[in-house]
Design a protein around this motif. Structure first.
Motif, mmCIF file in Angstrom:
data_model
loop_
_atom_site.group_PDB
_atom_site.id
_atom_site.type_symbol
_atom_site.label_atom_id
_atom_site.label_comp_id
_atom_site.label_asym_id
_atom_site.label_seq_id
_atom_site.Cartn_x
_atom_site.Cartn_y
_atom_site.Cartn_z
ATOM 1 N N LYS A 267 25.772 -3.543 -6.609
ATOM 2 C CA LYS A 267 26.106 -3.914 -7.983
ATOM 3 C C LYS A 267 25.101 -4.937 -8.535
ATOM 4 N N PHE A 268 24.721 -5.905 -7.681
ATOM 5 C CA PHE A 268 23.754 -6.898 -8.153
ATOM 6 C C PHE A 268 22.379 -6.263 -8.321
ATOM 7 N N ALA A 269 22.057 -5.287 -7.482
ATOM 8 C CA ALA A 269 20.775 -4.591 -7.621
ATOM 9 C C ALA A 269 20.665 -3.945 -8.996
ATOM 10 N N ILE A 270 21.764 -3.365 -9.486
ATOM 11 C CA ILE A 270 21.762 -2.769 -10.818
ATOM 12 C C ILE A 270 21.544 -3.843 -11.885
ATOM 13 N N GLU A 271 22.194 -4.994 -11.727
ATOM 14 C CA GLU A 271 21.989 -6.094 -12.685
ATOM 15 C C GLU A 271 20.532 -6.554 -12.683
ATOM 16 N N LEU A 272 19.943 -6.639 -11.473
ATOM 17 C CA LEU A 272 18.543 -7.062 -11.372
ATOM 18 C C LEU A 272 17.621 -6.056 -12.061
ATOM 19 N N LEU A 273 17.924 -4.770 -11.900
ATOM 20 C CA LEU A 273 17.141 -3.745 -12.588
ATOM 21 C C LEU A 273 17.252 -3.913 -14.097
ATOM 22 N N ASP A 274 18.446 -4.268 -14.571
ATOM 23 C CA ASP A 274 18.647 -4.485 -16.009
ATOM 24 C C ASP A 274 17.847 -5.674 -16.520
ATOM 25 N N TYR A 275 17.600 -6.659 -15.652
ATOM 26 C CA TYR A 275 16.770 -7.806 -16.044
ATOM 27 C C TYR A 275 15.303 -7.412 -16.194
ATOM 28 N N GLY A 276 14.952 -6.266 -15.617
ATOM 29 C CA GLY A 276 13.560 -5.836 -15.637
ATOM 30 C C GLY A 276 12.891 -5.915 -14.275
ATOM 31 N N ILE A 277 13.636 -6.371 -13.279
ATOM 32 C CA ILE A 277 13.105 -6.440 -11.915
ATOM 33 C C ILE A 277 12.977 -5.025 -11.369
ATOM 34 N N GLU A 278 11.868 -4.758 -10.715
ATOM 35 C CA GLU A 278 11.620 -3.414 -10.206
ATOM 36 C C GLU A 278 10.874 -3.470 -8.897
ATOM 37 N N HIS A 279 10.485 -2.310 -8.425
ATOM 38 C CA HIS A 279 9.704 -2.186 -7.194
ATOM 39 C C HIS A 279 8.460 -3.075 -7.279
ATOM 40 N N ASN A 280 8.282 -3.919 -6.270
ATOM 41 C CA ASN A 280 7.129 -4.828 -6.137
ATOM 42 C C ASN A 280 7.203 -6.076 -7.024
ATOM 43 N N SER A 281 8.266 -6.253 -7.792
ATOM 44 C CA SER A 281 8.417 -7.504 -8.538
ATOM 45 C C SER A 281 8.528 -8.677 -7.570
ATOM 46 N N HIS A 282 7.964 -9.812 -7.948
ATOM 47 C CA HIS A 282 8.063 -11.026 -7.139
ATOM 48 C C HIS A 282 9.259 -11.835 -7.633
ATOM 49 N N VAL A 283 10.263 -11.975 -6.759
ATOM 50 C CA VAL A 283 11.511 -12.628 -7.150
ATOM 51 C C VAL A 283 11.840 -13.743 -6.163
#
Length: 532
Positions: free
Chosen positions: A43-59
């Protein structure tokens, strides 16, 4: 152990096949099952994707140990983002440097070990332009409470399930999972790039070496932002399926209570932590008889200290291990059934699928048993490299793949490794690697400082304390004022315990500071002060 080609997310999926409803993590007396970890992180992964976080993003993850740290880490691993693991003790200036160096785009922040509230620090950063940072995402206490513990509440829509499935397919075992920091001789920590494959296989190897099973119960007081706590702690539990009991920080009172209450069988730690447990006057009030095994690593343990810890805490199997962040982190382990005489002195044998040899410092030729030289290793656990540090990488890893550990030691005829010192003057205090250069840089920014030298001095319990020697042009120079300056820019554990003023430093014939003489002078001055 046969190496497995799996991502962190795939290992979690495998765990769900056989023990989805079994306890995975306990934090603040609340238990979470493997299914709940999977549901929450999805569920949090979906929220992170909504923030614009994606494959290879530095978080970045900037928080003390808690359940939200684990959920965040798993969510990032599932979508292939690279988690930047930051010390929760860092103050604002230190945090900014790390965020800029690591090219962090998003910061997941929670409760931290700072004198200023983490919210205040984040508020300050939001008013500035920090490197590539786009967004600050709260993972503070209560962040995921609205999901409850019901599987129906946590259920994703079909569209989001498909969305997550598609991005998971992009993540491969050999993709970088995390940037973990290590302090070297430079003033800035270096970001060590480690893959899913490396982290999970080292964790599985550690669990196998220690013969942990799903019936074990591990207390984790070690910080998860360190490779020791992450890999041979949480990832070992993910590999074998045992429950971990997570503490927010290393406090002996917390550890003692946890062991007693939950009948902990496994406790890993740095020597300082174990010695502090021995020194806690309340220890006798707790039942520690459930303790079965543990790894003692992170810094050198003296023979007498090992024997005292093993005897007084009643460990049946207390194993020494040697590693470093650049090796994901494990390199050697004591054999499970080694004698106490071996375990108290040696850090054990090199793990399978990894090569280790001792080379001469001058010519880099391989040495024979009992000959002392630099320890070098080669294998799947060797880091991908330091982030944006090509010169350091070329020095650290040879063209044919050998990692120079910068540690000095020898092996015996049975292949057991003995550590005798280290090439670089890193200070190791309570298991934390501290760069003298970083502290020196901050000292030199203080008005009137002409010259400074920082190094470690032997100390009980913490192993080394930090000593700083300074030369000032100000006749009214005050040590207390310098200490206040340092506290503004350095985490508390980096602030020197001892500060001494000099008019001039002792020099060698070549004009360089005579470090041997300087350290001896400081040792005598400390002894004199403590005897008064």
């Amino acid at each position: 152990m046969e190496l497995k080609d799996l991502t962190i997310g795939q290992v979690l999926c495998d765990r769900l096949k056989t023990m989805a409803e079994e306890k995975a993590v306990e934090y603040e007396d609340v238990f979470y099952t493997w299914r709940e970890l999977d549901d929450f992180s999805n569920k949090f992964a979906i929220e992170l994707l909504d923030y614009g976080i994606e494959h290879n993003s530095h978080v970045a993850i900037w928080s003390k140990n808690n359940i939200n740290w684990i959920i965040t880490y798993l969510a990032l691993a599932k979508i292939g983002a690279i988690s930047i693991l930051i010390n929760p003790s860092y103050k604002e200036d230190e945090l900014v440097k790390i965020l800029e160096y690591s090219e962090t785009e998003y910061v997941c922040y929670g409760e931290c070990h700072t004198e200023r509230n983490s919210k205040n620090i984040i508020s300050s950063l939001k008013e500035k332009s920090i490197g590539r940072v786009k967004e600050y995402v709260s993972i503070e206490k209560g962040r995921f409470d609205q999901w409850g513990k019901s599987n129906e509440t946590n259920k994703l829509t079909d569209a989001n399930i498909e969305r997550l499935k598609q991005i998971k397919h992009k993540v491969s075992p050999h993709h970088n999972a995390s940037m973990v920091f290590t302090s070297g001789t430079t003033s800035m920590p270096k970001g060590v790039m480690l893959t899913h494959y490396q982290l999970m296989n080292v964790a599985g190897e550690a669990a196998q070496q220690m013969r942990w099973t799903k019936e074990d119960r591990m207390c984790i007081a070690l910080p998860l932002f360190h490779c020791f706590g992450l890999s041979v702690g949480f990832f070992a539990s993910l590999s074998k399926g045992f429950c971990i009991h997570l503490l927010p920080e290393v406090r002996t009172s917390y550890v003692l209570k946890c062991i007693d209450k939950y009948k902990i069988t496994v406790l890993n730690g740095v020597p300082t932590m174990f010695l502090a447990l021995l020194g806690n006057p309340e220890r006798k009030n707790y039942d520690l008889s459930s303790l079965k095994s543990g790894i003692i690593a992170g810094s050198t343990v003296f023979r007498e200290d090992y024997l005292k810890i093993q005897k007084e805490l009643g460990f049946e199997k207390l194993q020494q291990s040697y590693g470093q962040t650049e090796a994901s982190p494990s390199i050697t382990f004591n054999n499970y059934d080694d004698s106490i005489d071996v375990k108290c002195a040696s850090v054990g044998k090199v793990i399978p699928n990894v090569e280790l040899k001792i080379i001469s410092k001058e010519y880099e030729n391989e040495l024979q048993p009992y000959e002392v030289g630099e320890i070098v290793i080669k294998g799947y656990n060797v880091m991908q490299g330091y982030y944006k540090r090509p010169k350091e990488n070329s020095k650290k890893i040879s063209e044919d793949g050998w990692l120079h550990t910068d540690d000095i030691g020898y092996i015996d005829n049975e292949g057991n490794l003995y550590i005798t010192g280290r090439k670089q003057e890193i200070i190791i205090r309570s298991g934390e690697n501290i760069s003298p250069r970083e502290i020196e840089d901050v000292i030199m920014k203080y008005p009137s400082i002409l010259q400074t030298k920082v190094f470690g001095v032997p100390a009980p319990i913490v192993q080394e304390e930090i000593a700083a020697c300074v030369i000032s042009s100000d006749e009214k120079f005050q040590i207390e004022a310098l200490e206040e300056h340092l506290k503004k820019y350095l985490a508390n554990y980096k602030v020197p315990k001892f500060i001494f003023t000099y008019k001039k430093f002792p020099l060698n014939s070549n004009g360089k500071i005579n470090m041997q003489q300087l350290k001896e002078e400081i040792r005598l001055r400390i002894n004199k002060e403590e005897s008064l």
